[in-house]
Design a protein around this motif. Structure first.
Motif, PDB file in Angstrom:
ATOM      1  N   CYS A 186       0.726  -1.235   0.004  1.00 20.29           N
ATOM      2  CA  CYS A 186       0.037   0.018  -0.041  1.00 20.29           C
ATOM      3  C   CYS A 186       0.970   1.223  -0.106  1.00 20.29           C
ATOM      4  O   CYS A 186       0.533   2.047  -0.604  1.00 20.29           O
TER       5      CYS A 186
ATOM      6  N   CYS B 245       1.718   2.027  -3.300  1.00 22.23           N
ATOM      7  CA  CYS B 245       0.611   2.323  -4.326  1.00 22.23           C
ATOM      8  C   CYS B 245      -0.236   3.474  -3.911  1.00 22.23           C
ATOM      9  O   CYS B 245      -0.049   4.424  -4.730  1.00 22.23           O
ATOM     10  N   ARG B 246      -0.213   3.904  -2.698  1.00 26.49           N
ATOM     11  CA  ARG B 246      -0.969   4.902  -1.921  1.00 26.49           C
ATOM     12  C   ARG B 246      -2.186   5.475  -2.666  1.00 26.49           C
ATOM     13  O   ARG B 246      -2.844   6.576  -2.487  1.00 26.49           O
ATOM     14  N   TYR B 247      -2.915   4.335  -3.465  1.00 32.13           N
ATOM     15  CA  TYR B 247      -4.138   5.091  -3.922  1.00 32.13           C
ATOM     16  C   TYR B 247      -5.271   5.222  -3.204  1.00 32.13           C
ATOM     17  O   TYR B 247      -6.228   6.226  -3.478  1.00 32.13           O
ATOM     18  N   CYS B 248      -5.263   4.621  -2.013  1.00 37.38           N
ATOM     19  CA  CYS B 248      -6.227   4.747  -0.870  1.00 37.38           C
ATOM     20  C   CYS B 248      -5.955   6.017   0.137  1.00 37.38           C
ATOM     21  O   CYS B 248      -6.884   5.963   1.025  1.00 37.38           O
TER      22      CYS B 248
ATOM     23  N   CYS C 105     -11.267   0.299   1.170  1.00 41.36           N
ATOM     24  CA  CYS C 105      -9.905   0.048   0.358  1.00 41.36           C
ATOM     25  C   CYS C 105     -10.045  -1.490  -0.323  1.00 41.36           C
ATOM     26  O   CYS C 105      -9.385  -1.585  -1.236  1.00 41.36           O
TER      27      CYS C 105
ATOM     28  N   CYS D  76      -9.341  -1.573  -4.489  1.00 41.95           N
ATOM     29  CA  CYS D  76      -7.716  -2.096  -4.779  1.00 41.95           C
ATOM     30  C   CYS D  76      -7.871  -3.125  -6.146  1.00 41.95           C
ATOM     31  O   CYS D  76      -8.605  -4.118  -6.320  1.00 41.95           O
ATOM     32  N   GLN D  77      -6.890  -2.572  -6.866  1.00 43.71           N
ATOM     33  CA  GLN D  77      -6.671  -3.534  -8.034  1.00 43.71           C
ATOM     34  C   GLN D  77      -5.681  -4.476  -7.673  1.00 43.71           C
ATOM     35  O   GLN D  77      -5.662  -5.302  -8.680  1.00 43.71           O
ATOM     36  N   TYR D  78      -5.466  -4.770  -6.513  1.00 43.79           N
ATOM     37  CA  TYR D  78      -4.400  -5.914  -6.283  1.00 43.79           C
ATOM     38  C   TYR D  78      -5.125  -6.992  -5.104  1.00 43.79           C
ATOM     39  O   TYR D  78      -4.723  -7.821  -4.592  1.00 43.79           O
TER      40      TYR D  78
HETATM   41  S1  SF4 Z   1      -5.340   0.329  -3.982  1.00 42.93           S
HETATM   42 FE1  SF4 Z   1      -4.958  -1.733  -2.762  1.00 42.93          FE
HETATM   43  S2  SF4 Z   1      -2.771  -1.652  -2.747  1.00 42.93           S
HETATM   44 FE2  SF4 Z   1      -3.501   0.371  -3.356  1.00 42.93          FE
HETATM   45  S3  SF4 Z   1      -3.477   1.498  -1.206  1.00 42.93           S
HETATM   46 FE3  SF4 Z   1      -5.514   0.702  -1.728  1.00 42.93          FE
HETATM   47  S4  SF4 Z   1      -5.587  -0.981  -0.575  1.00 42.93           S
HETATM   48 FE4  SF4 Z   1      -3.370  -0.791  -0.740  1.00 42.93          FE
END
Ligand code: SF4
Ligand code: SF4
Length: 305
Positions: free
Chosen positions: A22, A25-28, A62, A66-68
Protein backbone atom coordinates in the motif's frame (compact mmCIF):
# COMPACT_ATOMS: atom_id res chain seq x y z
CA UNK A 1 10.42 -6.68 25.88
CA UNK A 2 10.23 -4.27 22.93
CA UNK A 3 7.73 -5.45 20.35
CA UNK A 4 10.36 -5.56 17.60
CA UNK A 5 12.26 -8.32 19.43
CA UNK A 6 9.33 -10.71 19.45
CA UNK A 7 8.89 -13.31 16.73
CA UNK A 8 6.26 -11.87 14.40
CA UNK A 9 2.91 -13.64 14.21
CA UNK A 10 1.38 -14.59 10.86
CA UNK A 11 -1.08 -11.68 11.25
CA UNK A 12 1.79 -9.27 11.86
CA UNK A 13 3.73 -10.52 8.84
CA UNK A 14 0.65 -10.22 6.61
CA UNK A 15 -0.15 -6.70 7.84
CA UNK A 16 3.49 -5.70 7.23
CA UNK A 17 3.39 -7.19 3.72
CA UNK A 18 0.21 -5.34 2.83
CA UNK A 19 1.31 -2.02 4.28
CA UNK A 20 4.51 -2.25 2.21
CA UNK A 21 2.44 -2.78 -0.96
CA UNK A 22 0.00 0.00 0.00
CA UNK A 23 2.87 2.36 0.76
CA UNK A 24 4.12 1.94 -2.79
CA UNK A 25 0.62 2.27 -4.28
CA UNK A 26 -1.03 4.94 -2.07
CA UNK A 27 -4.22 4.89 -4.12
CA UNK A 28 -6.37 4.80 -0.96
CA UNK A 29 -4.79 7.67 0.94
CA UNK A 30 -8.01 9.71 1.07
CA UNK A 31 -10.18 6.92 2.46
CA UNK A 32 -9.33 6.95 6.17
CA UNK A 33 -6.66 7.67 8.76
CA UNK A 34 -4.77 4.40 8.16
CA UNK A 35 -3.15 5.39 4.88
CA UNK A 36 -1.82 8.87 5.80
CA UNK A 37 -0.38 7.37 9.01
CA UNK A 38 1.15 4.48 7.04
CA UNK A 39 2.87 6.98 4.74
CA UNK A 40 4.93 8.26 7.69
CA UNK A 41 6.98 5.01 7.68
CA UNK A 42 9.13 3.16 5.18
CA UNK A 43 9.45 0.10 7.40
CA UNK A 44 6.91 -1.13 9.89
CA UNK A 45 7.81 -2.22 13.41
CA UNK A 46 5.29 -4.33 15.33
CA UNK A 47 4.13 -1.27 17.30
CA UNK A 48 3.50 0.67 14.05
CA UNK A 49 1.35 -2.14 12.69
CA UNK A 50 -0.56 -2.48 15.97
CA UNK A 51 -1.28 1.24 15.78
CA UNK A 52 -2.44 1.07 12.14
CA UNK A 53 -4.63 -1.95 12.91
CA UNK A 54 -6.44 0.09 15.56
CA UNK A 55 -6.99 3.03 13.22
CA UNK A 56 -8.95 0.80 10.84
CA UNK A 57 -12.74 0.69 11.29
CA UNK A 58 -13.19 -2.15 8.81
CA UNK A 59 -15.36 -0.09 6.43
CA UNK A 60 -14.13 -2.20 3.51
CA UNK A 61 -13.72 0.73 1.08
CA UNK A 62 -10.04 0.00 0.38
CA UNK A 63 -10.85 -3.63 -0.48
CA UNK A 64 -13.43 -2.63 -3.08
CA UNK A 65 -11.11 0.05 -4.52
CA UNK A 66 -8.04 -2.20 -4.69
CA UNK A 67 -6.67 -3.37 -8.02
CA UNK A 68 -4.52 -5.89 -6.13
CA UNK A 69 -7.38 -7.56 -4.24
CA UNK A 70 -7.98 -11.29 -4.88
CA UNK A 71 -7.87 -12.89 -7.39
CA UNK A 72 -4.77 -10.77 -8.07
CA UNK A 73 -1.66 -12.64 -6.95
CA UNK A 74 -0.83 -9.92 -4.38
CA UNK A 75 -4.11 -10.88 -2.63
CA UNK A 76 -4.40 -7.52 -0.85
CA UNK A 77 -7.20 -7.52 1.71
CA UNK A 78 -6.44 -4.73 4.16
CA UNK A 79 -9.66 -4.92 6.26
CA UNK A 80 -9.18 -8.61 7.01
CA UNK A 81 -5.43 -8.36 7.67
CA UNK A 82 -5.89 -5.41 10.04
CA UNK A 83 -8.90 -7.01 11.76
CA UNK A 84 -6.89 -10.16 12.49
CA UNK A 85 -4.02 -8.13 13.86
CA UNK A 86 -6.40 -5.90 15.81
CA UNK A 87 -7.87 -8.93 17.55
CA UNK A 88 -4.35 -9.91 18.63
CA UNK A 89 -3.78 -6.42 20.03
CA UNK A 90 -6.90 -6.72 22.21
CA UNK A 91 -5.27 -9.76 23.75
CA UNK A 92 -1.79 -8.29 23.84
CA UNK A 93 -2.72 -5.09 25.69
CA UNK A 94 -5.45 -6.54 27.91
CA UNK A 95 -5.18 -6.16 31.64
CA UNK A 96 -4.95 -8.34 33.68
CA UNK A 97 -2.73 -10.52 31.50
CA UNK A 98 -4.15 -13.72 32.99
CA UNK A 99 -7.57 -13.01 31.45
CA UNK A 100 -6.32 -11.93 28.02
CA UNK A 101 -6.87 -15.43 26.60
CA UNK A 102 -10.63 -14.84 26.87
CA UNK A 103 -10.43 -12.80 23.67
CA UNK A 104 -9.58 -15.91 21.73
CA UNK A 105 -12.71 -17.25 20.07
CA UNK A 106 -14.72 -17.38 23.27
CA UNK A 107 -17.77 -15.50 22.05
CA UNK A 108 -20.29 -18.17 23.03
CA UNK A 109 -18.81 -18.58 26.51
CA UNK A 110 -18.70 -14.82 27.09
CA UNK A 111 -22.35 -14.43 26.01
CA UNK A 112 -23.49 -17.30 28.25
CA UNK A 113 -21.45 -16.01 31.21
CA UNK A 114 -23.00 -12.53 30.78
CA UNK A 115 -26.55 -13.94 30.62
CA UNK A 116 -26.11 -16.21 33.64
CA UNK A 117 -24.33 -13.48 35.62
CA UNK A 118 -27.33 -11.13 35.20
CA UNK A 119 -29.80 -13.88 36.18
CA UNK A 120 -27.70 -15.00 39.16
CA UNK A 121 -27.27 -11.39 40.19
CA UNK A 122 -31.02 -10.63 40.29
CA UNK A 123 -31.99 -13.90 41.93
CA UNK A 124 -29.10 -13.67 44.39
CA UNK A 125 -30.19 -10.27 45.67
CA UNK A 126 -33.84 -11.26 45.81
CA UNK A 127 -32.93 -14.30 47.92
CA UNK A 128 -30.69 -12.22 50.17
CA UNK A 129 -33.31 -9.51 50.72
CA UNK A 130 -36.69 -11.26 50.34
CA UNK A 131 -37.84 -13.34 47.34
CA UNK A 132 -41.23 -11.56 47.48
CA UNK A 133 -39.64 -8.27 46.36
CA UNK A 134 -39.44 -9.58 42.81
CA UNK A 135 -43.22 -9.99 42.63
CA UNK A 136 -44.42 -7.00 44.67
CA UNK A 137 -45.07 -3.43 43.51
CA UNK A 138 -42.73 -0.76 44.90
CA UNK A 139 -43.42 2.97 45.05
CA UNK A 140 -42.25 6.07 46.89
CA UNK A 141 -38.81 7.26 47.95
CA UNK A 142 -36.34 4.40 48.28
CA UNK A 143 -38.44 1.98 46.17
CA UNK A 144 -35.63 1.94 43.64
CA UNK A 145 -33.51 0.02 46.13
CA UNK A 146 -36.09 -2.61 47.10
CA UNK A 147 -34.23 -5.37 45.26
CA UNK A 148 -30.70 -4.14 45.65
CA UNK A 149 -29.92 -1.96 48.68
CA UNK A 150 -28.27 1.35 47.83
CA UNK A 151 -24.99 0.62 49.62
CA UNK A 152 -24.64 -2.79 47.96
CA UNK A 153 -25.25 -1.14 44.56
CA UNK A 154 -22.60 1.50 45.23
CA UNK A 155 -20.06 -1.04 46.49
CA UNK A 156 -20.61 -3.44 43.59
CA UNK A 157 -20.76 -1.00 40.69
CA UNK A 158 -18.17 1.31 42.24
CA UNK A 159 -15.74 -1.63 42.30
CA UNK A 160 -16.61 -2.61 38.72
CA UNK A 161 -16.20 1.01 37.60
CA UNK A 162 -12.80 1.33 39.31
CA UNK A 163 -11.64 -1.97 37.77
CA UNK A 164 -12.79 -0.86 34.31
CA UNK A 165 -10.94 2.46 34.62
CA UNK A 166 -7.79 0.63 35.85
CA UNK A 167 -7.99 -1.91 33.01
CA UNK A 168 -8.41 0.79 30.36
CA UNK A 169 -5.63 2.94 31.82
CA UNK A 170 -3.13 0.09 32.02
CA UNK A 171 -4.07 -1.20 28.55
CA UNK A 172 -3.66 2.30 27.11
CA UNK A 173 -0.27 2.65 28.81
CA UNK A 174 0.95 -0.63 27.28
CA UNK A 175 -0.38 0.38 23.85
CA UNK A 176 1.18 3.84 24.14
CA UNK A 177 4.59 2.42 25.02
CA UNK A 178 4.48 -0.25 22.31
CA UNK A 179 3.53 2.21 19.61
CA UNK A 180 6.25 4.66 20.64
CA UNK A 181 3.95 7.44 21.86
CA UNK A 182 5.65 10.37 23.60
CA UNK A 183 4.09 12.25 26.51
CA UNK A 184 4.23 15.68 24.85
CA UNK A 185 2.34 14.30 21.83
CA UNK A 186 -0.65 13.63 24.04
CA UNK A 187 -0.85 16.88 25.96
CA UNK A 188 1.06 19.52 24.00
CA UNK A 189 0.20 19.19 20.34
CA UNK A 190 -3.57 19.13 20.27
CA UNK A 191 -3.37 15.49 19.13
CA UNK A 192 -5.42 14.28 22.07
CA UNK A 193 -8.22 16.77 21.30
CA UNK A 194 -8.16 15.84 17.60
CA UNK A 195 -8.27 12.15 18.49
CA UNK A 196 -11.24 12.71 20.82
CA UNK A 197 -13.20 14.76 18.27
CA UNK A 198 -12.44 12.25 15.50
CA UNK A 199 -13.53 9.39 17.76
CA UNK A 200 -16.63 11.30 18.93
CA UNK A 201 -17.69 12.00 15.33
CA UNK A 202 -16.43 8.62 14.02
CA UNK A 203 -14.77 10.69 11.33
CA UNK A 204 -13.06 7.72 9.70
CA UNK A 205 -15.98 5.31 9.69
CA UNK A 206 -17.38 6.41 6.36
CA UNK A 207 -15.13 4.85 3.73
CA UNK A 208 -13.92 8.26 2.58
CA UNK A 209 -17.47 9.65 2.43
CA UNK A 210 -19.43 6.91 0.69
CA UNK A 211 -20.20 4.82 3.80
CA UNK A 212 -19.35 1.27 4.79
CA UNK A 213 -19.29 -1.35 2.04
CA UNK A 214 -21.89 -4.12 1.93
CA UNK A 215 -22.18 -7.43 0.11
CA UNK A 216 -24.49 -5.82 -2.49
CA UNK A 217 -21.79 -3.19 -3.16
CA UNK A 218 -24.19 -0.48 -1.99
CA UNK A 219 -22.29 1.49 0.66
CA UNK A 220 -24.34 2.86 3.57
CA UNK A 221 -23.62 4.88 6.68
CA UNK A 222 -25.67 2.56 8.89
CA UNK A 223 -22.73 1.27 10.92
CA UNK A 224 -21.67 4.82 11.71
CA UNK A 225 -25.20 5.76 12.73
CA UNK A 226 -25.66 2.72 14.98
CA UNK A 227 -22.21 3.16 16.53
CA UNK A 228 -23.31 6.69 17.40
CA UNK A 229 -26.53 5.38 18.99
CA UNK A 230 -24.48 2.93 21.07
CA UNK A 231 -21.73 5.31 22.11
CA UNK A 232 -23.94 8.29 22.93
CA UNK A 233 -26.50 5.98 24.55
CA UNK A 234 -23.76 4.84 26.89
CA UNK A 235 -22.64 8.44 27.54
CA UNK A 236 -26.23 9.52 28.35
CA UNK A 237 -26.63 6.60 30.77
CA UNK A 238 -23.34 7.56 32.41
CA UNK A 239 -24.56 11.16 32.70
CA UNK A 240 -27.84 9.95 34.21
CA UNK A 241 -26.09 7.80 36.81
CA UNK A 242 -23.61 10.57 37.66
CA UNK A 243 -26.42 13.10 38.10
CA UNK A 244 -28.40 10.64 40.25
CA UNK A 245 -25.33 10.17 42.47
CA UNK A 246 -25.08 13.93 42.86
CA UNK A 247 -28.77 14.30 43.73
CA UNK A 248 -28.55 11.42 46.21
CA UNK A 249 -25.49 12.58 48.10
CA UNK A 250 -25.54 16.37 47.65
CA UNK A 251 -29.30 17.03 47.89
CA UNK A 252 -30.50 13.90 49.67
CA UNK A 253 -33.08 13.13 46.93
CA UNK A 254 -33.98 9.45 46.91
CA UNK A 255 -34.76 7.60 43.66
CA UNK A 256 -37.14 6.93 41.95
CA UNK A 257 -37.51 10.34 40.35
CA UNK A 258 -40.37 11.72 38.26
CA UNK A 259 -40.40 11.16 34.51
CA UNK A 260 -39.47 14.81 33.95
CA UNK A 261 -36.34 14.61 36.10
CA UNK A 262 -33.15 14.92 34.00
CA UNK A 263 -31.93 11.65 35.55
CA UNK A 264 -34.88 9.80 34.04
CA UNK A 265 -34.83 11.71 30.74
CA UNK A 266 -31.10 11.11 30.21
CA UNK A 267 -31.36 7.47 31.31
CA UNK A 268 -34.37 6.80 29.06
CA UNK A 269 -32.74 8.35 25.99
CA UNK A 270 -29.48 6.57 26.78
CA UNK A 271 -31.28 3.27 27.26
CA UNK A 272 -33.03 3.68 23.90
CA UNK A 273 -29.64 4.37 22.28
CA UNK A 274 -28.19 1.25 23.88
CA UNK A 275 -31.05 -0.85 22.49
CA UNK A 276 -31.24 0.70 19.01
CA UNK A 277 -27.45 0.89 18.46
CA UNK A 278 -26.42 -2.73 19.12
CA UNK A 279 -29.62 -4.06 17.47
CA UNK A 280 -28.84 -1.99 14.37
CA UNK A 281 -25.23 -3.13 14.34
CA UNK A 282 -26.35 -6.75 14.56
CA UNK A 283 -28.67 -6.19 11.60
CA UNK A 284 -25.97 -4.33 9.64
CA UNK A 285 -23.62 -7.31 10.12
CA UNK A 286 -25.94 -9.43 7.99
CA UNK A 287 -25.35 -7.19 4.98
CA UNK A 288 -21.57 -7.25 5.30
CA UNK A 289 -19.55 -8.91 2.59
CA UNK A 290 -17.98 -12.08 4.08
CA UNK A 291 -14.86 -11.29 2.02
CA UNK A 292 -14.00 -8.41 4.37
CA UNK A 293 -14.80 -10.26 7.62
CA UNK A 294 -11.96 -11.88 9.55
CA UNK A 295 -12.39 -15.58 10.27
CA UNK A 296 -13.49 -16.60 13.75
CA UNK A 297 -14.29 -13.10 15.05
CA UNK A 298 -18.04 -13.08 14.49
CA UNK A 299 -19.01 -14.90 17.67
CA UNK A 300 -16.98 -12.54 19.84
CA UNK A 301 -18.34 -9.46 18.06
CA UNK A 302 -21.93 -10.69 18.42
CA UNK A 303 -21.37 -11.57 22.08
CA UNK A 304 -19.99 -8.08 22.65
CA UNK A 305 -23.02 -6.48 21.00
S1 SF4 B 1 -5.40 0.19 -3.94
FE1 SF4 B 1 -4.85 -1.64 -2.75
S2 SF4 B 1 -2.63 -1.64 -2.64
FE2 SF4 B 1 -3.28 0.43 -3.23
S3 SF4 B 1 -3.40 1.56 -1.31
FE3 SF4 B 1 -5.45 0.75 -1.75
S4 SF4 B 1 -5.53 -1.23 -0.67
FE4 SF4 B 1 -3.37 -0.64 -0.79
S1 SF4 C 1 -11.19 -0.99 5.75
FE1 SF4 C 1 -11.78 1.20 5.73
S2 SF4 C 1 -10.93 1.99 7.67
FE2 SF4 C 1 -9.87 0.03 7.23
S3 SF4 C 1 -8.02 0.59 6.11
FE3 SF4 C 1 -9.60 0.14 4.58
S4 SF4 C 1 -10.53 2.16 4.13
FE4 SF4 C 1 -9.38 2.35 6.05
Amino acid sequence: MPATEEPPTAALREAGRLMTICNACRYCEGLCAVFPAMELRREFAAGDLHYLANLCHGCGACYYDCQYAPPHEFAVNVPVALAELRAQTYQRYAWPDALSGLYEKNGGKVALAAIFAVIAFLIGFAVLVDPQVLFAGHAGPGAFYAIMPHNAMVALFGTVFALAIAAMTLSLRAFWRDTGGAGEEAVGSGALWRAMTNAGALRNLDGGGAGCMNADEQPTDNRKLFHHFTFYGFILCLASTSLATLLHYALGWQAPYGWWNPVVVLGTLGGLGLVIGPAGLLTARRRRDPAIAADGQSAMAIAFL
